[in-house]
Write an enzyme that holds these catalytic residues in place. Structure first.
Site, PDB file in Angstrom:
ATOM      1  CB  SER A  83      -2.597   5.242  -2.235  1.00 27.88           C
ATOM      2  OG  SER A  83      -1.198   5.224  -2.263  1.00 27.88           O
ATOM      3  CE1 TYR A 112      -6.260   4.697  -2.297  1.00 24.87           C
ATOM      4  CE2 TYR A 112      -6.781   3.294  -4.183  1.00 24.87           C
ATOM      5  CZ  TYR A 112      -6.284   4.481  -3.672  1.00 24.87           C
ATOM      6  OH  TYR A 112      -5.831   5.449  -4.531  1.00 24.87           O
TER       7      TYR A 112
HETATM    8  N1  UFG Z   1       1.313  -7.338 -11.468  1.00 26.85           N
HETATM    9  C1  UFG Z   1       2.060  -8.471 -11.707  1.00 26.85           C
HETATM   10  N2  UFG Z   1       3.248  -8.588 -11.042  1.00 26.85           N
HETATM   11  C2  UFG Z   1       3.706  -7.664 -10.138  1.00 26.85           C
HETATM   12  C3  UFG Z   1       2.918  -6.498  -9.920  1.00 26.85           C
HETATM   13  C4  UFG Z   1       1.722  -6.385 -10.600  1.00 26.85           C
HETATM   14  O1  UFG Z   1       1.696  -9.346 -12.485  1.00 26.85           O
HETATM   15  O2  UFG Z   1       4.794  -7.862  -9.554  1.00 26.85           O
HETATM   16  C5  UFG Z   1       0.032  -7.185 -12.188  1.00 26.85           C
HETATM   17  C6  UFG Z   1      -1.152  -7.080 -11.256  1.00 26.85           C
HETATM   18  O3  UFG Z   1      -1.604  -8.367 -10.884  1.00 26.85           O
HETATM   19  C7  UFG Z   1      -2.144  -6.320 -12.130  1.00 26.85           C
HETATM   20  C8  UFG Z   1      -1.245  -5.411 -12.999  1.00 26.85           C
HETATM   21  O4  UFG Z   1       0.055  -5.977 -12.907  1.00 26.85           O
HETATM   22  O5  UFG Z   1      -2.813  -7.197 -12.964  1.00 26.85           O
HETATM   23  C9  UFG Z   1      -1.200  -3.978 -12.503  1.00 26.85           C
HETATM   24  O6  UFG Z   1      -0.916  -3.992 -11.112  1.00 26.85           O
HETATM   25  P1  UFG Z   1      -0.559  -2.682 -10.260  1.00 26.85           P
HETATM   26  O7  UFG Z   1      -0.325  -3.128  -8.852  1.00 26.85           O
HETATM   27  O8  UFG Z   1       0.536  -1.916 -10.932  1.00 26.85           O
HETATM   28  O9  UFG Z   1      -1.867  -1.796 -10.365  1.00 26.85           O
HETATM   29  P2  UFG Z   1      -3.383  -2.160  -9.984  1.00 26.85           P
HETATM   30  O10 UFG Z   1      -4.129  -2.260 -11.271  1.00 26.85           O
HETATM   31  O11 UFG Z   1      -3.499  -3.290  -9.050  1.00 26.85           O
HETATM   32  O12 UFG Z   1      -3.776  -0.897  -9.113  1.00 26.85           O
HETATM   33  C10 UFG Z   1      -4.021   0.373  -9.647  1.00 26.85           C
HETATM   34  C11 UFG Z   1      -3.558   1.429  -8.678  1.00 26.85           C
HETATM   35  C12 UFG Z   1      -4.354   1.365  -7.400  1.00 26.85           C
HETATM   36  C13 UFG Z   1      -5.811   1.449  -7.718  1.00 26.85           C
HETATM   37  C14 UFG Z   1      -6.196   0.402  -8.710  1.00 26.85           C
HETATM   38  C15 UFG Z   1      -7.611   0.564  -9.164  1.00 26.85           C
HETATM   39  O13 UFG Z   1      -2.206   1.248  -8.396  1.00 26.85           O
HETATM   40  O14 UFG Z   1      -3.998   2.456  -6.563  1.00 26.85           O
HETATM   41  O15 UFG Z   1      -5.384   0.495  -9.884  1.00 26.85           O
HETATM   42  O16 UFG Z   1      -8.130  -0.671  -9.419  1.00 26.85           O
HETATM   43  F1  UFG Z   1      -6.544   1.280  -6.613  1.00 26.85           F
END
Ligand code: UFG
Length: 328
Positions: free
Chosen positions: A76, A140
């Site tokens: 994932s 994914y």
């Molecule tokens: N972010 C930061 N700094 C970090 C980590 C994340 O600014 O150190 C930001 C990311 O850029 C994003 C937000 O925080 O804007 C959320 O990021 P996450 O990685 O926590 O989650 P995502 O939205 O990228 O991903 C989630 C799920 C995935 C899924 C996706 C669907 O974790 O499994 O939503 O779009 F695929």
């Protein structure tokens, strides 16, 4: 017995706890590649093995007399899926094909499936409903969409019913503080923010503040993992009650920016949590917020823990009491 594949993972282990609370007999299938044996209590039966092993799965179904499956076992990580797509096709798509074939042989005809908002890709709408076009922008999401489609055709051909649950941003932890998120590597925003007060990193990197959102940072829809677990149990009861195959968004239905999440974490932990702006992370959509009314209407599911402070507080309870996760 309900078989939970990937039941030793983050969402899976919370779901196992919810099923046990509701009086189900539960069997966990996990190869422990990313899952943690310690996240599954002794009240569930544990079958260590891989869903891609058809003989093993057939044995599990025979021994357990399984009634239904809840399927979490999958890779994932969005980033990894772009550099190693075949790993994702093998574990997610091929793994699901072997699982469904084993179910068919054993006459198990109900499956709840862990899908993702990543099936929608860059949605051209403010509130994502289930029927918008599915155009994943990463491997994914593409593999999860293939898995959904495989189940659709299995329903038509064999009468095997499924519910696909498309998660938005899952966060938080069981409020009792004994299970929670423990990924390696960790990529998710809330556990990374909390690594700062845990003194595991000096500061947070905010990936981009030039998005077309009010404060320039990305907006996400955070849903508590315990609400998510409850929704799986309700979807299972829907299928056991004779309900039809369907797909639902699982979210809180509210959007919070990265900056708002950091501010909430500062309040919850009492730590200043320094943060600096870094370039955008590749592939991040500006805004992902769900319209979550379909699951409310069809299954009567409503998230209860929608306050981001409560979500962060539950995550903080877990991380601060288990700074090394399930490791010693
Ligand atoms: N972010 C930061 N700094 C970090 C980590 C994340 O600014 O150190 C930001 C990311 O850029 C994003 C937000 O925080 O804007 C959320 O990021 P996450 O990685 O926590 O989650 P995502 O939205 O990228 O991903 C989630 C799920 C995935 C899924 C996706 C669907 O974790 O499994 O939503 O779009 F695929």
């Amino acid at each position: 017995m309900i078989i939970v594949t990937g039941g030793a993972g983050y969402v899976g282990s919370h779901c196992v706890k919810e099923l046990l609370k509701r009086g189900y007999e539960v069997g966990v299938v996990d190869n422990l590649c990313t899952g943690h044996r310690a996240s599954v209590g002794k009240d569930a039966r544990f079958f260590e093995g891989d869903i891609r092993d058809g003989e093993f799965m057939t044995k599990v179904f025979k021994e357990s007399g399984a009634e239904a499956v809840i399927h979490f076992a999958a890779c994932s990580l969005v980033g990894e899926s772009m550099t190693d797509p075949l790993k994702y096709y093998n574990n997610n798509v091929h793994g699901t094909e072997v699982l469904l074939s084993s179910m068919l042989r054993a006459d198990v005809d109900k499956i709840i499936f862990s899908s993702t908002a990543a099936v929608y890709g860059e949605a051209q709408t403010d509130m994502i409903t289930e029927d918008i076009p599915k155009e994943p922008t990463n491997t994914y999401g593409e593999t999860k969409l293939s898995m959904e489609k495989m189940m659709k055709w299995c329903d038509k051909a064999y009468g095997m019913r499924h519910v696909a649950l498309r998660y938005f941003n899952v966060a938080g932890a069981d409020p009792e503080g004994t299970i929670g998120e423990d990924h390696s590597p960790e990529t998710h925003l809330i556990p990374i923010i909390l690594q700062v007060p845990l003194k595991k990193r000096e500061k947070l990197s905010i990936f981009g503040d030039d998005y077309p959102t009010p404060d320039g940072t990305c907006i996400r829809d955070y849903v508590h993992v315990c609400d998510l677990a409850r929704a799986h149990a309700m979807a299972l009861e829907h299928l056991i009650g004779g309900g039809k195959s369907d797909a639902f968004n699982l979210a809180s239905g509210g959007g919070y920016s990265v900056k708002e999440m950091v501010e909430a974490a500062r309040e919850v932990t009492g730590h200043p949590i320094p943060a600096e702006i870094q370039p955008r992370r590749a592939g991040d959509p500006a805004r992902l917020v769900a319209n979550a009314s379909k699951v409310a209407n069809a299954l009567g599911f409503k998230p209860e823990k929608t306050s981001v402070k409560e979500i962060i507080a539950d995550a903080w309870r877990w991380h601060s009491s288990h700074p090394n996760g399930f490791g010693v």
